[in-house]
Motif scaffolding. Structure first.
Motif, PDB file in Angstrom:
ATOM      1  N   VAL A   1       0.824  -1.212   0.000  1.00 60.60           N
ATOM      2  CA  VAL A   1       0.000   0.000   0.000  1.00 60.60           C
ATOM      3  C   VAL A   1       0.862   1.268   0.000  1.00 60.60           C
ATOM      4  O   VAL A   1       0.672   2.136  -0.863  1.00 60.60           O
ATOM      5  CB  VAL A   1      -1.008  -0.024   1.167  1.00 60.60           C
ATOM      6  N   PRO A   2       1.830   1.424   0.916  1.00 62.10           N
ATOM      7  CA  PRO A   2       2.656   2.643   0.835  1.00 62.10           C
ATOM      8  C   PRO A   2       3.480   2.726  -0.450  1.00 62.10           C
ATOM      9  O   PRO A   2       3.676   3.801  -1.001  1.00 62.10           O
ATOM     10  CB  PRO A   2       3.576   2.551   2.052  1.00 62.10           C
ATOM     11  N   PHE A   3       3.946   1.574  -0.934  1.00 58.83           N
ATOM     12  CA  PHE A   3       4.736   1.550  -2.158  1.00 58.83           C
ATOM     13  C   PHE A   3       3.916   2.046  -3.339  1.00 58.83           C
ATOM     14  O   PHE A   3       4.386   2.872  -4.138  1.00 58.83           O
ATOM     15  CB  PHE A   3       5.257   0.124  -2.409  1.00 58.83           C
ATOM     16  N   ILE A   4       2.695   1.585  -3.464  1.00 58.94           N
ATOM     17  CA  ILE A   4       1.832   2.024  -4.568  1.00 58.94           C
ATOM     18  C   ILE A   4       1.467   3.497  -4.406  1.00 58.94           C
ATOM     19  O   ILE A   4       1.395   4.237  -5.394  1.00 58.94           O
ATOM     20  CB  ILE A   4       0.585   1.125  -4.661  1.00 58.94           C
ATOM     21  N   LEU A   5       1.260   3.946  -3.181  1.00 64.84           N
ATOM     22  CA  LEU A   5       0.970   5.367  -2.966  1.00 64.84           C
ATOM     23  C   LEU A   5       2.160   6.244  -3.355  1.00 64.84           C
ATOM     24  O   LEU A   5       1.976   7.323  -3.926  1.00 64.84           O
ATOM     25  CB  LEU A   5       0.561   5.614  -1.517  1.00 64.84           C
ATOM     26  N   ILE A   6       3.364   5.796  -3.079  1.00 64.16           N
ATOM     27  CA  ILE A   6       4.555   6.547  -3.483  1.00 64.16           C
ATOM     28  C   ILE A   6       4.668   6.579  -5.003  1.00 64.16           C
ATOM     29  O   ILE A   6       4.963   7.624  -5.594  1.00 64.16           O
ATOM     30  CB  ILE A   6       5.820   5.954  -2.838  1.00 64.16           C
ATOM     31  N   LEU A   7       4.422   5.445  -5.661  1.00 67.91           N
ATOM     32  CA  LEU A   7       4.442   5.420  -7.123  1.00 67.91           C
ATOM     33  C   LEU A   7       3.376   6.356  -7.700  1.00 67.91           C
ATOM     34  O   LEU A   7       3.611   7.041  -8.703  1.00 67.91           O
ATOM     35  CB  LEU A   7       4.227   3.993  -7.638  1.00 67.91           C
ATOM     36  N   ALA A   8       2.207   6.394  -7.068  1.00 69.05           N
ATOM     37  CA  ALA A   8       1.142   7.288  -7.526  1.00 69.05           C
ATOM     38  C   ALA A   8       1.553   8.750  -7.364  1.00 69.05           C
ATOM     39  O   ALA A   8       1.285   9.580  -8.241  1.00 69.05           O
ATOM     40  CB  ALA A   8      -0.149   7.011  -6.765  1.00 69.05           C
ATOM     41  N   LEU A   9       2.214   9.063  -6.271  1.00 71.06           N
ATOM     42  CA  LEU A   9       2.672  10.436  -6.056  1.00 71.06           C
ATOM     43  C   LEU A   9       3.696  10.843  -7.116  1.00 71.06           C
ATOM     44  O   LEU A   9       3.644  11.969  -7.637  1.00 71.06           O
ATOM     45  CB  LEU A   9       3.272  10.568  -4.659  1.00 71.06           C
ATOM     46  N   VAL A  10       4.595   9.954  -7.461  1.00 72.19           N
ATOM     47  CA  VAL A  10       5.576  10.234  -8.510  1.00 72.19           C
ATOM     48  C   VAL A  10       4.863  10.478  -9.840  1.00 72.19           C
ATOM     49  O   VAL A  10       5.204  11.401 -10.594  1.00 72.19           O
ATOM     50  CB  VAL A  10       6.595   9.077  -8.631  1.00 72.19           C
ATOM     51  N   GLN A  11       3.834   9.690 -10.127  1.00 74.80           N
ATOM     52  CA  GLN A  11       3.103   9.880 -11.371  1.00 74.80           C
ATOM     53  C   GLN A  11       2.326  11.189 -11.387  1.00 74.80           C
ATOM     54  O   GLN A  11       2.207  11.829 -12.429  1.00 74.80           O
ATOM     55  CB  GLN A  11       2.177   8.698 -11.632  1.00 74.80           C
ATOM     56  N   VAL A  12       1.815  11.614 -10.240  1.00 77.28           N
ATOM     57  CA  VAL A  12       1.131  12.907 -10.163  1.00 77.28           C
ATOM     58  C   VAL A  12       2.111  14.036 -10.476  1.00 77.28           C
ATOM     59  O   VAL A  12       1.782  14.965 -11.218  1.00 77.28           O
ATOM     60  CB  VAL A  12       0.485  13.107  -8.774  1.00 77.28           C
ATOM     61  N   VAL A  13       3.317  13.945  -9.946  1.00 78.70           N
ATOM     62  CA  VAL A  13       4.328  14.965 -10.231  1.00 78.70           C
ATOM     63  C   VAL A  13       4.658  14.980 -11.720  1.00 78.70           C
ATOM     64  O   VAL A  13       4.754  16.042 -12.339  1.00 78.70           O
ATOM     65  CB  VAL A  13       5.590  14.729  -9.371  1.00 78.70           C
ATOM     66  N   PHE A  14       4.831  13.802 -12.319  1.00 78.79           N
ATOM     67  CA  PHE A  14       5.073  13.740 -13.761  1.00 78.79           C
ATOM     68  C   PHE A  14       3.923  14.374 -14.539  1.00 78.79           C
ATOM     69  O   PHE A  14       4.151  15.121 -15.494  1.00 78.79           O
ATOM     70  CB  PHE A  14       5.254  12.286 -14.231  1.00 78.79           C
ATOM     71  N   GLN A  15       2.691  14.057 -14.148  1.00 79.95           N
ATOM     72  CA  GLN A  15       1.519  14.632 -14.827  1.00 79.95           C
ATOM     73  C   GLN A  15       1.540  16.145 -14.761  1.00 79.95           C
ATOM     74  O   GLN A  15       1.313  16.825 -15.768  1.00 79.95           O
ATOM     75  CB  GLN A  15       0.217  14.135 -14.184  1.00 79.95           C
ATOM     76  N   LEU A  16       1.780  16.680 -13.583  1.00 79.97           N
ATOM     77  CA  LEU A  16       1.745  18.133 -13.417  1.00 79.97           C
ATOM     78  C   LEU A  16       2.857  18.823 -14.193  1.00 79.97           C
ATOM     79  O   LEU A  16       2.616  19.820 -14.880  1.00 79.97           O
ATOM     80  CB  LEU A  16       1.845  18.496 -11.937  1.00 79.97           C
ATOM     81  N   TYR A  17       4.046  18.324 -14.070  1.00 79.73           N
ATOM     82  CA  TYR A  17       5.175  19.056 -14.617  1.00 79.73           C
ATOM     83  C   TYR A  17       5.393  18.840 -16.106  1.00 79.73           C
ATOM     84  O   TYR A  17       5.880  19.739 -16.778  1.00 79.73           O
ATOM     85  CB  TYR A  17       6.443  18.743 -13.834  1.00 79.73           C
ATOM     86  N   TYR A  18       5.055  17.700 -16.631  1.00 83.09           N
ATOM     87  CA  TYR A  18       5.345  17.468 -18.041  1.00 83.09           C
ATOM     88  C   TYR A  18       4.099  17.493 -18.917  1.00 83.09           C
ATOM     89  O   TYR A  18       4.138  18.058 -20.008  1.00 83.09           O
ATOM     90  CB  TYR A  18       6.106  16.154 -18.223  1.00 83.09           C
ATOM     91  N   PHE A  19       2.996  16.920 -18.490  1.00 85.96           N
ATOM     92  CA  PHE A  19       1.815  16.881 -19.336  1.00 85.96           C
ATOM     93  C   PHE A  19       0.927  18.105 -19.153  1.00 85.96           C
ATOM     94  O   PHE A  19       0.213  18.493 -20.060  1.00 85.96           O
ATOM     95  CB  PHE A  19       1.016  15.602 -19.114  1.00 85.96           C
ATOM     96  N   MET A  20       0.962  18.711 -17.979  1.00 89.14           N
ATOM     97  CA  MET A  20       0.188  19.929 -17.754  1.00 89.14           C
ATOM     98  C   MET A  20       1.082  21.168 -17.832  1.00 89.14           C
ATOM     99  O   MET A  20       0.636  22.277 -17.540  1.00 89.14           O
ATOM    100  CB  MET A  20      -0.541  19.849 -16.414  1.00 89.14           C
ATOM    101  N   HIS A  21       2.341  21.002 -18.201  1.00 86.28           N
ATOM    102  CA  HIS A  21       3.281  22.082 -18.485  1.00 86.28           C
ATOM    103  C   HIS A  21       3.485  23.029 -17.307  1.00 86.28           C
ATOM    104  O   HIS A  21       3.676  24.229 -17.496  1.00 86.28           O
ATOM    105  CB  HIS A  21       2.840  22.874 -19.721  1.00 86.28           C
ATOM    106  N   MET A  22       3.470  22.504 -16.093  1.00 83.11           N
ATOM    107  CA  MET A  22       3.690  23.353 -14.928  1.00 83.11           C
ATOM    108  C   MET A  22       5.161  23.766 -14.811  1.00 83.11           C
ATOM    109  O   MET A  22       5.488  24.634 -14.014  1.00 83.11           O
ATOM    110  CB  MET A  22       3.255  22.640 -13.652  1.00 83.11           C
ATOM    111  N   ASN A  23       6.040  23.178 -15.594  1.00 84.05           N
ATOM    112  CA  ASN A  23       7.444  23.546 -15.542  1.00 84.05           C
ATOM    113  C   ASN A  23       7.752  24.755 -16.423  1.00 84.05           C
ATOM    114  O   ASN A  23       8.869  25.231 -16.436  1.00 84.05           O
ATOM    115  CB  ASN A  23       8.330  22.358 -15.946  1.00 84.05           C
ATOM    116  N   HIS A  24       6.759  25.274 -17.153  1.00 87.21           N
ATOM    117  CA  HIS A  24       6.969  26.430 -18.014  1.00 87.21           C
ATOM    118  C   HIS A  24       6.777  27.732 -17.249  1.00 87.21           C
ATOM    119  O   HIS A  24       6.114  27.773 -16.211  1.00 87.21           O
ATOM    120  CB  HIS A  24       5.996  26.399 -19.186  1.00 87.21           C
ATOM    121  N   LYS A  25       7.351  28.787 -17.789  1.00 83.78           N
ATOM    122  CA  LYS A  25       7.172  30.112 -17.201  1.00 83.78           C
ATOM    123  C   LYS A  25       5.719  30.543 -17.344  1.00 83.78           C
ATOM    124  O   LYS A  25       5.030  30.152 -18.280  1.00 83.78           O
ATOM    125  CB  LYS A  25       8.046  31.131 -17.926  1.00 83.78           C
ATOM    126  N   GLY A  26       5.273  31.364 -16.390  1.00 88.86           N
ATOM    127  CA  GLY A  26       3.929  31.899 -16.455  1.00 88.86           C
ATOM    128  C   GLY A  26       2.894  31.058 -15.738  1.00 88.86           C
ATOM    129  O   GLY A  26       1.717  31.385 -15.763  1.00 88.86           O
TER     130      GLY A  26
END
Length: 111
Positions: free
Chosen positions: A58-83
């Motif tokens: 359970v904690p292992f899968i939750l950690i993997l899910a958290l990593v995927q949320v970060v990937f989603q935000l920063y690369y697919f939702m472009h949160m790493n861009h200016k503005g």
């Protein structure tokens, strides 16, 4: 960013610059997508493997899910861009409030 090129007035140079930036962005998205698929497969294997206890899975899968949320935000939702500072502020504020709420309810139930 140091490698950003302002509008040079030369359309050919500007197009080449945009193509290079777009190719780099697409490369990052493909790599991130492959990593997310890999993490999903790892989560399924961990959940299906009988040798792991629930206290690990359970904690292992939750950690993997958290990593995927970060990937989603920063690369697919472009949160790493200016503005995107204001949306980032609201997103992180909401996550902080949600985390505090969960911690509060867990302590009320446990103690």
């Amino acid at each position: 960013m140091a490698n950003q090129q302002p509008n040079s007035g030369n359309p050919r140079v500007d197009i080449e610059y945009r193509r290079k930036k777009s190719a780099e962005e697409m490369k990052h998205q493909v790599i991130t997508f492959a990593l997310m698929i890999f993490l999903t497969i790892v989560a399924f294997v961990a959940a299906g493997y009988e040798g792991f206890s629930g206290w690990f899975v359970v904690p292992f899968i939750l950690i993997l899910a958290l990593v995927q949320v970060v990937f989603q935000l920063y690369y697919f939702m472009h949160m790493n861009h200016k503005g995107h500072e204001a949306p980032s502020l609201f997103l992180y504020s909401g996550a902080l409030v949600g985390f505090i709420t969960i911690i509060a309810f867990l302590t009320v139930i446990w103690w």
